[in-house]
Scaffold this motif. Structure first.
Motif, PDB file in Angstrom:
ATOM      1  N   SER A 187     -34.362  -3.435  -6.825  1.00 13.21           N
ATOM      2  CA  SER A 187     -34.353  -4.033  -8.157  1.00 13.21           C
ATOM      3  C   SER A 187     -34.180  -2.977  -9.245  1.00 13.21           C
ATOM      4  N   LEU A 188     -34.830  -1.823  -9.083  1.00 13.32           N
ATOM      5  CA  LEU A 188     -34.707  -0.753 -10.067  1.00 13.32           C
ATOM      6  C   LEU A 188     -33.311  -0.127 -10.043  1.00 13.32           C
ATOM      7  N   LEU A 189     -32.790   0.104  -8.835  1.00 17.68           N
ATOM      8  CA  LEU A 189     -31.448   0.669  -8.731  1.00 17.68           C
ATOM      9  C   LEU A 189     -30.400  -0.294  -9.257  1.00 17.68           C
ATOM     10  N   GLY A 190     -30.579  -1.584  -8.960  1.00 18.59           N
ATOM     11  CA  GLY A 190     -29.640  -2.576  -9.486  1.00 18.59           C
ATOM     12  C   GLY A 190     -29.663  -2.638 -10.996  1.00 18.59           C
ATOM     13  N   LEU A 191     -30.856  -2.546 -11.572  1.00 23.65           N
ATOM     14  CA  LEU A 191     -30.968  -2.561 -13.034  1.00 23.65           C
ATOM     15  C   LEU A 191     -30.320  -1.319 -13.637  1.00 23.65           C
ATOM     16  N   LEU A 192     -30.555  -0.159 -13.038  1.00 19.31           N
ATOM     17  CA  LEU A 192     -29.946   1.071 -13.538  1.00 19.31           C
ATOM     18  C   LEU A 192     -28.424   1.006 -13.412  1.00 19.31           C
ATOM     19  N   GLY A 193     -27.931   0.438 -12.295  1.00 21.29           N
ATOM     20  CA  GLY A 193     -26.492   0.279 -12.137  1.00 21.29           C
ATOM     21  C   GLY A 193     -25.896  -0.609 -13.202  1.00 21.29           C
ATOM     22  N   LYS A 194     -26.613  -1.676 -13.582  1.00 20.86           N
ATOM     23  CA  LYS A 194     -26.135  -2.556 -14.645  1.00 20.86           C
ATOM     24  C   LYS A 194     -26.051  -1.803 -15.972  1.00 20.86           C
ATOM     25  N   VAL A 195     -27.051  -0.976 -16.254  1.00 18.64           N
ATOM     26  CA  VAL A 195     -27.047  -0.220 -17.514  1.00 18.64           C
ATOM     27  C   VAL A 195     -25.853   0.731 -17.561  1.00 18.64           C
ATOM     28  N   LEU A 196     -25.593   1.429 -16.458  1.00 21.84           N
ATOM     29  CA  LEU A 196     -24.453   2.346 -16.425  1.00 21.84           C
ATOM     30  C   LEU A 196     -23.129   1.595 -16.566  1.00 21.84           C
ATOM     31  N   MET A 197     -23.027   0.428 -15.944  1.00 20.29           N
ATOM     32  CA  MET A 197     -21.792  -0.334 -16.030  1.00 20.29           C
ATOM     33  C   MET A 197     -21.565  -0.862 -17.443  1.00 20.29           C
ATOM     34  N   VAL A 198     -22.639  -1.337 -18.089  1.00 19.88           N
ATOM     35  CA  VAL A 198     -22.512  -1.810 -19.472  1.00 19.88           C
ATOM     36  C   VAL A 198     -22.094  -0.665 -20.383  1.00 19.88           C
ATOM     37  N   THR A 199     -22.661   0.522 -20.172  1.00 22.87           N
ATOM     38  CA  THR A 199     -22.280   1.681 -20.977  1.00 22.87           C
ATOM     39  C   THR A 199     -20.804   2.013 -20.795  1.00 22.87           C
ATOM     40  N   GLY A 200     -20.325   1.965 -19.551  1.00 17.40           N
ATOM     41  CA  GLY A 200     -18.918   2.237 -19.296  1.00 17.40           C
ATOM     42  C   GLY A 200     -18.010   1.196 -19.905  1.00 17.40           C
ATOM     43  N   LEU A 201     -18.381  -0.083 -19.781  1.00 18.12           N
ATOM     44  CA  LEU A 201     -17.560  -1.150 -20.355  1.00 18.12           C
ATOM     45  C   LEU A 201     -17.524  -1.069 -21.878  1.00 18.12           C
ATOM     46  N   ARG A 202     -18.636  -0.720 -22.481  1.00 19.99           N
ATOM     47  CA  ARG A 202     -18.658  -0.606 -23.943  1.00 19.99           C
ATOM     48  C   ARG A 202     -17.742   0.510 -24.414  1.00 19.99           C
ATOM     49  N   ARG A 203     -17.702   1.593 -23.664  1.00 21.37           N
ATOM     50  CA  ARG A 203     -16.791   2.677 -24.032  1.00 21.37           C
ATOM     51  C   ARG A 203     -15.333   2.251 -23.892  1.00 21.37           C
ATOM     52  N   VAL A 204     -15.041   1.481 -22.835  1.00 17.96           N
ATOM     53  CA  VAL A 204     -13.664   1.047 -22.618  1.00 17.96           C
ATOM     54  C   VAL A 204     -13.204   0.124 -23.736  1.00 17.96           C
ATOM     55  N   TYR A 205     -14.020  -0.885 -24.061  1.00 14.01           N
ATOM     56  CA  TYR A 205     -13.629  -1.864 -25.074  1.00 14.01           C
ATOM     57  C   TYR A 205     -13.720  -1.317 -26.483  1.00 14.01           C
ATOM     58  N   ALA A 206     -14.533  -0.260 -26.683  1.00 16.39           N
ATOM     59  CA  ALA A 206     -14.623   0.355 -28.008  1.00 16.39           C
ATOM     60  C   ALA A 206     -13.530   1.383 -28.232  1.00 16.39           C
ATOM     61  N   GLY A 207     -12.733   1.647 -27.206  1.00 16.46           N
ATOM     62  CA  GLY A 207     -11.657   2.620 -27.330  1.00 16.46           C
ATOM     63  C   GLY A 207     -12.127   4.054 -27.237  1.00 16.46           C
ATOM     64  N   GLN A 208     -13.390   4.240 -26.861  1.00 21.02           N
ATOM     65  CA  GLN A 208     -13.931   5.596 -26.715  1.00 21.02           C
ATOM     66  C   GLN A 208     -13.814   6.022 -25.247  1.00 21.02           C
ATOM     67  N   LEU A 209     -12.607   6.005 -24.753  1.00 23.41           N
ATOM     68  CA  LEU A 209     -12.372   6.227 -23.326  1.00 23.41           C
ATOM     69  C   LEU A 209     -12.191   7.703 -23.028  1.00 23.41           C
ATOM     70  N   GLN A 210     -13.221   8.277 -22.480  1.00 24.18           N
ATOM     71  CA  GLN A 210     -13.142   9.618 -21.914  1.00 24.18           C
ATOM     72  C   GLN A 210     -13.115   9.446 -20.412  1.00 24.18           C
ATOM     73  N   LYS A 211     -11.944   9.626 -19.829  1.00 21.91           N
ATOM     74  CA  LYS A 211     -11.705   9.166 -18.458  1.00 21.91           C
ATOM     75  C   LYS A 211     -12.681   9.755 -17.455  1.00 21.91           C
ATOM     76  N   ASP A 212     -12.945  11.033 -17.554  1.00 26.59           N
ATOM     77  CA  ASP A 212     -13.847  11.646 -16.587  1.00 26.59           C
ATOM     78  C   ASP A 212     -15.253  11.060 -16.697  1.00 26.59           C
ATOM     79  N   THR A 213     -15.763  10.978 -17.936  1.00 32.11           N
ATOM     80  CA  THR A 213     -17.113  10.475 -18.146  1.00 32.11           C
ATOM     81  C   THR A 213     -17.224   9.010 -17.787  1.00 32.11           C
ATOM     82  N   THR A 214     -16.267   8.198 -18.235  1.00 34.16           N
ATOM     83  CA  THR A 214     -16.308   6.764 -17.981  1.00 34.16           C
ATOM     84  C   THR A 214     -16.185   6.459 -16.502  1.00 34.16           C
ATOM     85  N   CYS A 215     -15.289   7.157 -15.821  1.00 35.64           N
ATOM     86  CA  CYS A 215     -15.137   6.943 -14.380  1.00 35.64           C
ATOM     87  C   CYS A 215     -16.399   7.338 -13.625  1.00 35.64           C
ATOM     88  N   ASN A 216     -17.049   8.385 -14.083  1.00 35.68           N
ATOM     89  CA  ASN A 216     -18.301   8.791 -13.446  1.00 35.68           C
ATOM     90  C   ASN A 216     -19.384   7.728 -13.625  1.00 35.68           C
TER      91      ASN A 216
END
Length: 214
Positions: A96-125
């Motif tokens: 449950s904790l790992l799943g929640l942390l994974g959701k937070v990381l995915m939301v952070t990545g998606l927000r960067r993609v849709y906000a146009g703040q795409l740093q490919k190395d960081t976002t892919c990581n």
């Protein structure tokens, strides 16, 4: 190497991850991991006991759809719990904790993609780390399911306190209805993690045919 990120595919992974995480939280709170039928035992022990990872509920008859007589919640200080339930508790909590942390990381990545703040190395990581966490969480849930199945198939008993009025081993036991929910949670988490990682593909390289000179 630069990677191409499809935000729509990552949204699909996020939805699968969310559903898997919700089902994992639900199955943690349910008691029907194991069904113990106590038919030849005299009252008040006669009936049905639903054994979960965090609580035990008893019923007067074999109909587990009726109202439970009593439910007993476990604590970490309960020494009567067998090793498989103790490990499953920790695995489900970690999932449950790992799943929640994974959701937070995915939301952070998606927000960067849709906000146009795409740093490919960081976002892919971020997406890669989210996928790995989802896979590990799904594996933890699956291990808890397999161990629970193994205990039921081997008809293993549990030394509950005398106040529970539950025998060490019932007349028969079987898998409860919570197990399919846990299997679904594990499948969704694993699928989400695999899709999250596989969606990060190298861009297609256009190959132009060579034109031979006559």
């Amino acid at each position: 190497m630069a990677f191409f990120i499809d935000p729509n595919c990552q949204v699909v992974s996020f939805v699968l991850n969310t559903l898997g995480w919700m089902f994992s939280m639900i199955c943690m709170g349910l008691a029907k991991w194991r069904l113990w039928y106590m038919e030849s035992i005299s009252a008040p022990s006669q009936g049905l006991a639903c054994i979960g990872m965090w609580k035990l509920c008893t019923y007067q008859s074999a109909n587990h759809h009726s109202r439970p007589i009593a439910c007993h919640r476990y604590t970490y200080s309960d020494t009567y719990l067998p090793l498989d339930i103790r490990i499953a508790q920790n695995l489900l909590l970690a999932a449950s904790l790992l799943g929640l942390l994974g959701k937070v990381l995915m939301v952070t990545g998606l927000r960067r993609v849709y906000a146009g703040q795409l740093q490919k190395d960081t976002t892919c990581n971020l997406f890669f780390a989210s996928g790995v966490l989802s896979i590990v969480a799904g594996a933890f849930i699956l291990i808890a399911v397999i161990w629970n199945y193994h205990s039921v198939m081997n008809e293993e008993g549990i030394h509950f306190p005398p106040s529970f009025q539950i025998p060490f081993r019932p007349d028969r036991q079987e898998i409860g209805s919570t197990v399919p929910v846990a299997v679904l949670a594990a499948f969704l988490m694993l699928l989400s993690g695999l899709l999250t990682i596989s969606f990060q593909q190298p861009p297609n390289i256009e190959v132009y045919p060579e034109v031979s000179q006559v």
